[in-house]
Design a protein around this motif. Structure first.
Motif, mmCIF file in Angstrom:
data_model
loop_
_atom_site.group_PDB
_atom_site.id
_atom_site.type_symbol
_atom_site.label_atom_id
_atom_site.label_comp_id
_atom_site.label_asym_id
_atom_site.label_seq_id
_atom_site.Cartn_x
_atom_site.Cartn_y
_atom_site.Cartn_z
ATOM 1 N N ARG A 11 0.835 -1.186 0.000
ATOM 2 C CA ARG A 11 0.000 0.000 0.000
ATOM 3 C C ARG A 11 0.875 1.243 0.000
ATOM 4 N NH1 ARG A 11 -0.215 2.412 5.035
ATOM 5 N NH2 ARG A 11 0.103 1.086 6.850
ATOM 6 N N ASP B 170 -5.333 -2.509 9.225
ATOM 7 C CA ASP B 170 -5.303 -2.840 7.807
ATOM 8 C C ASP B 170 -6.019 -4.167 7.584
ATOM 9 O OD1 ASP B 170 -3.570 -0.693 7.940
ATOM 10 O OD2 ASP B 170 -2.284 -1.473 6.346
ATOM 11 N N ALA C 256 -4.351 -5.512 0.870
ATOM 12 C CA ALA C 256 -3.965 -4.619 -0.214
ATOM 13 C C ALA C 256 -4.027 -5.369 -1.530
ATOM 14 C CB ALA C 256 -2.553 -4.070 0.015
ATOM 15 N N THR D 182 -6.048 -0.271 -1.272
ATOM 16 C CA THR D 182 -5.813 -0.870 0.035
ATOM 17 C C THR D 182 -7.114 -0.789 0.825
ATOM 18 O OG1 THR D 182 -3.517 -0.110 -0.017
ATOM 19 C CG2 THR D 182 -4.389 -0.796 2.117
#
Length: 490
Positions: A4, A19, A22, A27
């Motif tokens: 990302r 997160d 990605a 992302t």
């Protein structure tokens, strides 16, 4: 996989949590929306708004907005541009694992595979009716909501269907791609989605893509088998021959020989459910408002749209008497020509009495006809061996809430002398018989999901903080929401 670009974006009204993964041009992050308060998945484009691919991202937002109200399509809540100029989509958060991760553990039971396939077929049919071809249907793009309902995601390479050759088929994964894509066909066609949905259904029943073999994957050999080889057998005794025949039609090498629509494929799978005496899964379809809302009648339609029971203006009876009726709508009794209009008020009680008699007789005849018709239909069904009809589709016997799987409990980690971190957890319940999926949570990285039958996992310690995410998977393939724990590590 591309890393990302940069740090998580700053979006007003949203708080970054972690997160999620990605891809090639975007992302996906987990955010908390402040109002209304809920966890959401935010897909952020790596390039800024001036980049040429920004139009592709905008197209995805518009395509998803057209169909995301469908219960088997990932919901989109909004879109915008972050403070640093990156376009983003706000979507429903579906906790892992997705279908692809579940199938790496093994195949689903026949009943659940059929139910998921039929629900997704309803989503695909809805998209097709809106003029959208998904073009990347595969297990990794089928997620599960917190109620464990399957939803189709990732419309990033979808296209509006159009004339032959007007759209390029690009970006689809080879194991799930139809033969026509592999030999260079350049049109966005619903038949391609039918094939990919059939291949995904095959994988749910076998744990692998249809033409996959043991050993390292060879994309060229795999492509050759997809184009040339017949569909392999399912290799399981609980799957009737009719199921393999249905999949063979859906995955025919010739697009014109496949089921003409995703709905037709769903109906064929429902027939297999009926054959196995399984609950019939509902196919959710979009209904136009015109189908349920009466519209104003146009003047040119008035003569044709008469109500049943309205007589023509002049009729000759069996005894030769000319009779006349009013032009006003609704059932009426004929009156002799020469009838004194001024005596209407005096004759009204008698006419009302006759009309009630007529209504009673007609109602009686209709009731008798309905009873006789019901008896005949019942006898025909009995003589036909109980063949199912799908004009009215029954919902599953078990609701998504009742089928929910509880997550593991008491997840904790401990640093070992060798520099690793051992995470342990407790089973969802004392009688638990299933397995687990776990993955290390690393900001900015997409980590692999690993299966285990035990309640422990060991991973290398990371500098500063080490985190693990775990979900429970029941023997029937249903999985729980994930739980996460972190431990400070030197």
């Amino acid at each position: 996989m591309l890393e990302r670009h940069g740090t998580p974006p700053v979006i007003a009204g949203f708080t970054y949590l972690s997160d999620l993964g990605a891809g090639g041009y975007s992302t996906v992050y987990l955010f908390e929306q402040q109002m209304p308060r809920r966890e959401v998945a935010v897909k952020v484009m790596n390039a800024d708004v001036e980049d040429r691919t920004a139009s592709r991202f905008e197209s995805e937002a518009n395509l998803m907005a057209r169909v995301s109200s469908h219960p088997a399509i990932l919901s989109i809540y909004g879109a915008g541009v972050s403070t640093d100029g990156h376009p983003f989509l706000v979507m429903e958060y579906c906790p892992p694992p997705q279908l692809g991760a579940i199938l790496r553990q093994g195949a689903l039971n026949v009943g659940e595979a059929l139910s998921i396939a039929i629900q997704i077929a309803g989503a695909v049919e809805t998209a097709h009716r809106a003029g959208i071809v998904h073009r990347d249907i595969k297990p990794a793009n089928i997620l599960f909501t917190t109620y464990r309902r399957p939803v189709l995601s990732d419309f990033g390479i979808s296209a509006m269907s159009g004339p032959e050759g007007s759209e390029e088929l690009r970006g689809m994964s080879v194991p799930w791609a139809p033969p026509e894509q592999l030999v260079g066909m350049r049109s966005a066609n619903p038949a391609s989605d039918v094939y990919s949905l059939g291949a995904t259904t095959f994988a749910m029943l076998t744990g692998r893509s249809p033409f996959e073999v043991d050993g390292a994957p060879d994309v060229y050999e795999l492509s050759r088998r997809i184009v040339k080889d017949p569909l392999p057998p399912l290799g399981r005794q609980d799957a009737p021959p009719s199921l393999h025949r249905v999949l063979s039609v859906a995955m025919d090498k010739n697009p014109e020989s496949r089921y003409p629509t995703a709905l037709a494929f769903a109906r064929a799978l429902q027939q297999v459910q009926a054959e196995l005496d399984l609950p019939i899964t509902t196919v959710d379809l979009f209904h136009e408002a015109e189908a349920t809302t009466a519209r104003p009648q146009r003047p040119e339609e008035e003569d044709e749209a008469t109500h049943m029971g309205v007589f023509s203006r002049v009729e000759i009876t069996s005894d030769g008497m000319a009779m006349r009726v009013d032009d006003s709508p609704g059932p009426q009794l004929p009156r002799p020509i020469g009838y004194d209009e001024e005596s209407e008020e005096e004759a009204a009680p008698a006419r009302e009495s006759r009309w009630r008699l007529v209504v009673a007789i007609v109602a009686g005849l209709v009731l008798v006809a309905l009873v006789i018709g019901a008896i005949v239909v019942a006898q025909q069904r009995e003589s036909a061996g109980g063949n199912s009809t799908f004009q009215t589709i029954a919902p599953p016997k078990v609701s998504p809430v009742e089928a929910a799987v509880e997550p593991p409990t008491n997840l904790r980690g401990e640093v070992e002398e060798d520099g690793s971190v051992v995470f342990t957890w407790d089973a969802p319940s004392p009688e638990w018989k299933g397995s687990y999926l776990y993955r290390e949570v690393v900001p900015g990285e997409k980590t692999d999901v690993e299966p285990t039958k035990t309640t422990t996992a060991s991973i290398p310690a990371r500098s500063g903080r080490t985190c693990l995410e775990v979900s429970a998977v029941r023997d029937d393939g249903k999985s729980s929401p994930s739980v996460t724990a972190c431990i400070d590590t030197p």
